[in-house]
Scaffold this motif. Structure first.
Motif, PDB file in Angstrom:
ATOM      1  N   ARG A   1      74.339   8.628 -96.334  1.00  0.00           N
ATOM      2  CA  ARG A   1      72.955   8.900 -96.233  1.00  0.00           C
ATOM      3  C   ARG A   1      72.589   9.579 -97.651  1.00  0.00           C
ATOM      4  O   ARG A   1      71.544  10.036 -97.936  1.00  0.00           O
ATOM      5  N   ASN A   2      73.634   9.718 -98.480  1.00  0.00           N
ATOM      6  CA  ASN A   2      73.294  10.462 -99.931  1.00  0.00           C
ATOM      7  C   ASN A   2      72.398   9.806-100.657  1.00  0.00           C
ATOM      8  O   ASN A   2      71.932  10.532-101.552  1.00  0.00           O
ATOM      9  N   GLY A   3      72.119   8.586-100.442  1.00  0.00           N
ATOM     10  CA  GLY A   3      71.209   7.830-101.539  1.00  0.00           C
ATOM     11  C   GLY A   3      69.487   8.130-100.895  1.00  0.00           C
ATOM     12  O   GLY A   3      68.615   7.496-101.496  1.00  0.00           O
ATOM     13  N   ILE A   4      69.588   8.818 -99.883  1.00  0.00           N
ATOM     14  CA  ILE A   4      68.148   8.849 -99.065  1.00  0.00           C
ATOM     15  C   ILE A   4      67.779  10.366 -99.268  1.00  0.00           C
ATOM     16  O   ILE A   4      68.544  11.275 -98.552  1.00  0.00           O
ATOM     17  N   PRO A   5      66.494  10.543 -99.790  1.00  0.00           N
ATOM     18  CA  PRO A   5      66.094  12.029 -99.688  1.00  0.00           C
ATOM     19  C   PRO A   5      66.252  12.497 -97.984  1.00  0.00           C
ATOM     20  O   PRO A   5      65.672  11.784 -97.313  1.00  0.00           O
ATOM     21  N   VAL A   6      66.426  13.765 -98.032  1.00  0.00           N
ATOM     22  CA  VAL A   6      66.587  14.408 -96.349  1.00  0.00           C
ATOM     23  C   VAL A   6      64.938  14.272 -95.894  1.00  0.00           C
ATOM     24  O   VAL A   6      65.253  13.798 -94.613  1.00  0.00           O
ATOM     25  N   ALA A   7      63.973  14.361 -96.448  1.00  0.00           N
ATOM     26  CA  ALA A   7      62.697  14.170 -95.832  1.00  0.00           C
ATOM     27  C   ALA A   7      62.799  12.909 -95.243  1.00  0.00           C
ATOM     28  O   ALA A   7      62.136  12.555 -94.272  1.00  0.00           O
ATOM     29  N   GLU A   8      62.765  12.111 -96.094  1.00  0.00           N
ATOM     30  CA  GLU A   8      62.812  10.572 -95.760  1.00  0.00           C
ATOM     31  C   GLU A   8      63.744  10.113 -94.461  1.00  0.00           C
ATOM     32  O   GLU A   8      63.358   9.368 -93.520  1.00  0.00           O
ATOM     33  N   LEU A   9      64.651  10.773 -94.759  1.00  0.00           N
ATOM     34  CA  LEU A   9      65.991  10.377 -93.696  1.00  0.00           C
ATOM     35  C   LEU A   9      65.386  10.894 -92.281  1.00  0.00           C
ATOM     36  O   LEU A   9      65.427  10.312 -91.278  1.00  0.00           O
ATOM     37  N   MET A  10      64.955  12.330 -92.305  1.00  0.00           N
ATOM     38  CA  MET A  10      64.605  12.829 -90.896  1.00  0.00           C
ATOM     39  C   MET A  10      63.134  11.799 -90.587  1.00  0.00           C
ATOM     40  O   MET A  10      63.296  11.988 -89.028  1.00  0.00           O
TER      41      MET A  10
ATOM     42  N   THR B   1      62.423   8.913 -90.856  1.00  0.00           N
ATOM     43  CA  THR B   1      62.718   7.591 -90.602  1.00  0.00           C
ATOM     44  C   THR B   1      63.712   7.895 -89.163  1.00  0.00           C
ATOM     45  O   THR B   1      63.494   6.972 -88.117  1.00  0.00           O
ATOM     46  N   ALA B   2      64.527   8.762 -89.233  1.00  0.00           N
ATOM     47  CA  ALA B   2      65.242   8.803 -87.852  1.00  0.00           C
ATOM     48  C   ALA B   2      64.586   8.953 -86.667  1.00  0.00           C
ATOM     49  O   ALA B   2      64.647   8.578 -85.660  1.00  0.00           O
ATOM     50  N   TYR B   3      63.521  10.001 -86.952  1.00  0.00           N
ATOM     51  CA  TYR B   3      62.751  10.386 -85.760  1.00  0.00           C
ATOM     52  C   TYR B   3      61.690   9.482 -85.364  1.00  0.00           C
ATOM     53  O   TYR B   3      61.275   9.239 -84.050  1.00  0.00           O
ATOM     54  N   LEU B   4      61.155   8.589 -86.275  1.00  0.00           N
ATOM     55  CA  LEU B   4      60.338   7.591 -85.898  1.00  0.00           C
ATOM     56  C   LEU B   4      61.084   6.439 -85.461  1.00  0.00           C
ATOM     57  O   LEU B   4      60.396   5.803 -84.302  1.00  0.00           O
ATOM     58  N   ALA B   5      62.234   6.211 -85.455  1.00  0.00           N
ATOM     59  CA  ALA B   5      63.159   5.252 -85.109  1.00  0.00           C
ATOM     60  C   ALA B   5      63.310   5.836 -83.371  1.00  0.00           C
ATOM     61  O   ALA B   5      63.465   4.739 -82.643  1.00  0.00           O
ATOM     62  N   GLU B   6      63.369   6.998 -83.233  1.00  0.00           N
ATOM     63  CA  GLU B   6      63.381   7.220 -81.713  1.00  0.00           C
ATOM     64  C   GLU B   6      62.041   7.261 -80.948  1.00  0.00           C
ATOM     65  O   GLU B   6      61.968   7.712 -79.998  1.00  0.00           O
ATOM     66  N   GLY B   7      61.141   6.828 -81.659  1.00  0.00           N
ATOM     67  CA  GLY B   7      59.786   6.780 -81.134  1.00  0.00           C
ATOM     68  C   GLY B   7      58.927   7.837 -80.874  1.00  0.00           C
ATOM     69  O   GLY B   7      58.028   8.117 -80.257  1.00  0.00           O
ATOM     70  N   LEU B   8      59.333   8.919 -81.619  1.00  0.00           N
ATOM     71  CA  LEU B   8      58.533  10.067 -81.831  1.00  0.00           C
ATOM     72  C   LEU B   8      57.323  10.163 -82.850  1.00  0.00           C
ATOM     73  O   LEU B   8      57.777   9.721 -84.165  1.00  0.00           O
ATOM     74  N   HIS B   9      56.255   9.785 -82.588  1.00  0.00           N
ATOM     75  CA  HIS B   9      55.238   9.755 -83.617  1.00  0.00           C
ATOM     76  C   HIS B   9      54.519  11.002 -83.873  1.00  0.00           C
ATOM     77  O   HIS B   9      53.491  10.933 -84.642  1.00  0.00           O
TER      78      HIS B   9
ATOM     79  N   PRO C   1      61.492  18.203 -85.349  1.00  0.00           N
ATOM     80  CA  PRO C   1      61.684  19.429 -84.795  1.00  0.00           C
ATOM     81  C   PRO C   1      62.022  20.444 -85.824  1.00  0.00           C
ATOM     82  O   PRO C   1      62.733  20.146 -86.844  1.00  0.00           O
ATOM     83  N   ARG C   2      61.940  21.778 -85.454  1.00  0.00           N
ATOM     84  CA  ARG C   2      62.038  22.896 -86.111  1.00  0.00           C
ATOM     85  C   ARG C   2      62.773  23.864 -85.239  1.00  0.00           C
ATOM     86  O   ARG C   2      62.291  24.936 -85.249  1.00  0.00           O
ATOM     87  N   ASP C   3      63.754  23.651 -84.758  1.00  0.00           N
ATOM     88  CA  ASP C   3      64.446  24.613 -83.634  1.00  0.00           C
ATOM     89  C   ASP C   3      65.615  25.147 -84.453  1.00  0.00           C
ATOM     90  O   ASP C   3      66.154  24.579 -85.523  1.00  0.00           O
TER      91      ASP C   3
END
Length: 189
Positions: free
Chosen positions: A103-112, A114-122, A127-129
């Motif tokens: 994941r090192n080549g992907i900015p953290v904001a983009e990574l997050m 993409t990951a949450y959109l892939a889970e169907g969360l629109h 999450p800010r837990d």
């Protein structure tokens, strides 16, 4: 005249950060050697014992597997290093970042995102837990955060590497991993 004190058992602790736990499984593959060492070795903090804190007396060998992907990993590693006489980076993730470092080549904001959109969360609010530690900008190998004394290469390292390490430490000598292992175990050096 009093009897000399028997040497205390070698204290070993293990810790897993961002990895797959395969290195711990490889350690268990030393099989009958574990039974032979029962009076000579004690496991402190380790998933094998379910002990989550380190002994106040310190640790002889600390085995750390996994890279560092978040701030909690950094805190755990620094506390672990402070208690270990010898710290061993175990496996490709601890030594180089391993698969988590893809994941090192992907900015953290983009990574997050993409990951949450892939889970169907629109929901645009990710999450800010407080239970979720903030991610580092990139996954780091252990040696970029604390000094490392030895490395056991591989993904995972072969059981023979763990056996050689423990037996050398019991003999109070620095292990020569390159010459003490069978040829198949050295191919990752």
């Amino acid at each position: 005249m009093s009897q000399p004190l028997a040497p205390r058992p070698l204290r070993i602790a293990t810790c897993s950060l961002a990895g797959c736990f395969g290195c711990h499984m490889s350690l268990l593959d030393i099989d009958e050697t574990l039974a032979d060492l029962v009076d000579l070795v004690t496991f402190d903090r380790s998933p094998f014992t379910d002990i989550k804190t380190l002994s106040e007396d310190g640790i002889d060998i600390g085995l750390i597997e996994g890279g560092l992907c978040n701030h909690e990993n950094v805190e755990v590693l620094r506390a672990f290093r402070a208690r270990c006489r010898v710290l061993v980076a175990v496996g490709a993730c601890a030594m180089y970042g391993g698969v988590p470092a893809l994941r090192n080549g992907i900015p953290v904001a983009e990574l997050m995102q993409t990951a949450y959109l892939a889970e169907g969360l629109h929901d645009p609010q990710l999450p800010r837990d407080p239970e979720l530690p903030p991610l580092l900008d990139k996954v780091l190998p252990v040696h970029e955060v604390v000094p490392v004394d030895l490395t056991l290469p591989g993904c995972p390292p072969p059981a023979d590497a763990f056996r050689a390490l423990v037996l050398a430490e019991l003999a109070r000598r620095t292990p020569d991993i390159a010459t003490e292992l069978p040829l198949h175990a050295r191919r990752f050096d």
